[in-house]
Enzyme design. Structure first.
Site, PDB file in Angstrom:
ATOM      1  N   LYS A 120      65.563  16.351  31.511  1.00 13.39           N
ATOM      2  CA  LYS A 120      64.758  17.281  32.300  1.00 13.39           C
ATOM      3  C   LYS A 120      64.733  16.904  33.788  1.00 13.39           C
ATOM      4  CE  LYS A 120      61.787  18.318  28.313  1.00 13.39           C
ATOM      5  NZ  LYS A 120      60.396  18.357  27.778  1.00 13.39           N
ATOM      6  N   TYR A 158      61.842  28.055  24.693  1.00 15.23           N
ATOM      7  CA  TYR A 158      60.446  27.682  24.444  1.00 15.23           C
ATOM      8  C   TYR A 158      59.651  28.852  23.862  1.00 15.23           C
ATOM      9  CZ  TYR A 158      60.945  23.100  26.740  1.00 15.23           C
ATOM     10  OH  TYR A 158      61.298  21.808  27.059  1.00 15.23           O
ATOM     11  N   ARG A 168      65.519  12.239  17.743  1.00 19.50           N
ATOM     12  CA  ARG A 168      64.062  12.466  17.911  1.00 19.50           C
ATOM     13  C   ARG A 168      63.307  11.134  17.839  1.00 19.50           C
ATOM     14  NH1 ARG A 168      61.633  17.362  19.650  1.00 19.50           N
ATOM     15  NH2 ARG A 168      59.771  16.638  18.576  1.00 19.50           N
ATOM     16  N   ASN A 175      57.994  14.661  30.322  1.00 19.83           N
ATOM     17  CA  ASN A 175      58.352  13.674  29.290  1.00 19.83           C
ATOM     18  C   ASN A 175      59.866  13.478  29.180  1.00 19.83           C
ATOM     19  OD1 ASN A 175      58.986  16.059  28.077  1.00 19.83           O
ATOM     20  ND2 ASN A 175      57.522  15.878  26.392  1.00 19.83           N
ATOM     21  N   HIS A 225      64.435  16.711  26.277  1.00 19.10           N
ATOM     22  CA  HIS A 225      64.291  17.607  25.122  1.00 19.10           C
ATOM     23  C   HIS A 225      65.305  17.199  24.063  1.00 19.10           C
ATOM     24  CE1 HIS A 225      64.141  21.157  22.585  1.00 19.10           C
ATOM     25  NE2 HIS A 225      65.465  21.062  22.541  1.00 19.10           N
ATOM     26  N   GLU A 236      70.344  25.820  19.402  1.00 22.23           N
ATOM     27  CA  GLU A 236      70.288  25.296  20.773  1.00 22.23           C
ATOM     28  C   GLU A 236      71.682  24.920  21.287  1.00 22.23           C
ATOM     29  OE1 GLU A 236      67.276  22.232  20.624  1.00 22.23           O
ATOM     30  OE2 GLU A 236      65.681  23.716  20.396  1.00 22.23           O
TER      31      GLU A 236
HETATM   32  P1  DAT Z   1      58.960  18.565  22.045  1.00 19.87           P
HETATM   33  O1  DAT Z   1      59.539  18.608  23.433  1.00 19.87           O
HETATM   34  O2  DAT Z   1      58.534  17.176  21.658  1.00 19.87           O
HETATM   35  O3  DAT Z   1      59.846  19.202  20.996  1.00 19.87           O
HETATM   36  P2  DAT Z   1      57.323  20.985  22.025  1.00 19.87           P
HETATM   37  O4  DAT Z   1      58.519  21.731  21.579  1.00 19.87           O
HETATM   38  O5  DAT Z   1      56.042  21.179  21.268  1.00 19.87           O
HETATM   39  O6  DAT Z   1      57.585  19.397  22.072  1.00 19.87           O
HETATM   40  O7  DAT Z   1      56.989  21.312  23.560  1.00 19.87           O
HETATM   41  C1  DAT Z   1      58.042  21.509  24.474  1.00 19.87           C
HETATM   42  C2  DAT Z   1      57.645  20.914  25.804  1.00 19.87           C
HETATM   43  O8  DAT Z   1      56.507  21.590  26.340  1.00 19.87           O
HETATM   44  C3  DAT Z   1      57.214  19.443  25.748  1.00 19.87           C
HETATM   45  O9  DAT Z   1      58.301  18.553  25.740  1.00 19.87           O
HETATM   46  C4  DAT Z   1      56.409  19.323  26.997  1.00 19.87           C
HETATM   47  C5  DAT Z   1      55.740  20.687  27.129  1.00 19.87           C
HETATM   48  N1  DAT Z   1      54.381  20.640  26.610  1.00 19.87           N
HETATM   49  C6  DAT Z   1      53.998  20.516  25.310  1.00 19.87           C
HETATM   50  N2  DAT Z   1      52.675  20.503  25.195  1.00 19.87           N
HETATM   51  C7  DAT Z   1      52.177  20.619  26.465  1.00 19.87           C
HETATM   52  C8  DAT Z   1      50.866  20.697  27.025  1.00 19.87           C
HETATM   53  N3  DAT Z   1      49.762  20.619  26.275  1.00 19.87           N
HETATM   54  N4  DAT Z   1      50.771  20.807  28.384  1.00 19.87           N
HETATM   55  C9  DAT Z   1      51.867  20.888  29.160  1.00 19.87           C
HETATM   56  N5  DAT Z   1      53.130  20.849  28.688  1.00 19.87           N
HETATM   57  C10 DAT Z   1      53.283  20.724  27.371  1.00 19.87           C
HETATM   58 MG    MG Z   2      60.374  21.155  20.724  1.00 18.20          MG
END
Ligand code: DAT
Ligand code: MG
Length: 155
Positions: free
Chosen positions: A12, A52, A88, A115, A118, A129
Site C-alpha cells: 500500500k 473493497y 495472511r 497497515n 493487502h 483479485e
Molecule cells: P484485511 O486488509 O486484513 O483483509 P479488511 O478486508 O477487513 O481487512 O479491510 C480492508 C482494509 O480496510 C484494511 O486493511 C484497512 C482498512 N480498514 C479496515 N477496518 C478499518 C477501520 N475500522 N478504519 C479504517 N480503515 C479500516
Molecule cells: Mg480483506
C-alpha cells in the site's frame, strides 16, 4: 509446481512512503514464496469499489479509497504451498495492534488504514483479485535453482 496456490498482494501507499517495500518483499522471499508477477498499479475509484466492495457501507470507505490512491501500489502474485493462508499469516491481523509480533503489520505499523499491505483472504478472493489486477501475460512461470531445496521433492 504441483499442488501450490497463488495469492495476490498489494503493497500500500504507506509501505512505499515509508521505504518498506524491500523489507516486506524480503519476508516473502525468505519464506520461499515465489514471486510470479510484480508491477506498479495506479488504483482508481472503480477498481477500489470492486476490491473493497465488502466495506462499501462503512463510514471509512471513502477515506480508505483516497488512502489507496495516494501513490501507486506494488502488486505481486506469490506462489507456494498453501500460499493464501501462509501469506495472511505473515501479514498478520487487520488491526496492527492486534496482529501477532513477528508479522509485517505488527512489526512495522500502528493503525488502520495504514497497515502496509493487502493479501487475499480465501481461494475465491485470490482467484478474483489476481484476475482484477493482472493479465495472463504478466504472470511468469520459471524455475529457480533453489526450488528443490524450498519446495522439496517432486518439484
Ligand atoms: P484485511 O486488509 O486484513 O483483509 P479488511 O478486508 O477487513 O481487512 O479491510 C480492508 C482494509 O480496510 C484494511 O486493511 C484497512 C482498512 N480498514 C479496515 N477496518 C478499518 C477501520 N475500522 N478504519 C479504517 N480503515 C479500516
Ligand atoms: Mg480483506
Amino acid at each position: 509446481m504441483p499442488d501450490t496456490q497463488k495469492t495476490l498482494v498489494l503493497l500500500k501507499p504507506d509501505a512505499l512512503q515509508r521505504d518498506l517495500l524491500g523489507d516486506i518483499v524480503s519476508r516473502f522471499e525468505r519464506k520461499g514464496l515465489k514471486i510470479v508477477a510484480m508491477k506498479f498499479i495506479r488504483l482508481n475509484d472503480e477498481m477500489l469499489d470492486e476490491h473493497y466492495a465488502h466495506l462499501s457501507d462503512k463510514s471509512f470507505f471513502a477515506s480508505l479509497k483516497q488512502f489507496m490512491m495516494q501513490t501507486p501500489v506494488v502488486g505481486m502474485i506469490l506462489e507456494g504451498y498453501d500460499a493464501i493462508a501462509e501469506v495472511r499469516k505473515i501479514v498478520g491481523s487487520t488491526n496492527p495492534r492486534e496482529a501477532d509480533a513477528g508479522t509485517i503489520r505488527a512489526d512495522f505499523s500502528m493503525n488502520v488504514p495504514s497497515n502496509l499491505i493487502h493479501a487475499s483472504d480465501s481461494d475465491e478472493a485470490a482467484v478474483g483479485e489476481i484476475k482484477r489486477f493482472f493479465d495472463e501475460d504478466e504472470m511468469f512461470q520459471y524455475e529457480k535453482i533453489t526450488d528443490r531445496f524450498i519446495f522439496g521433492e517432486g518439484v
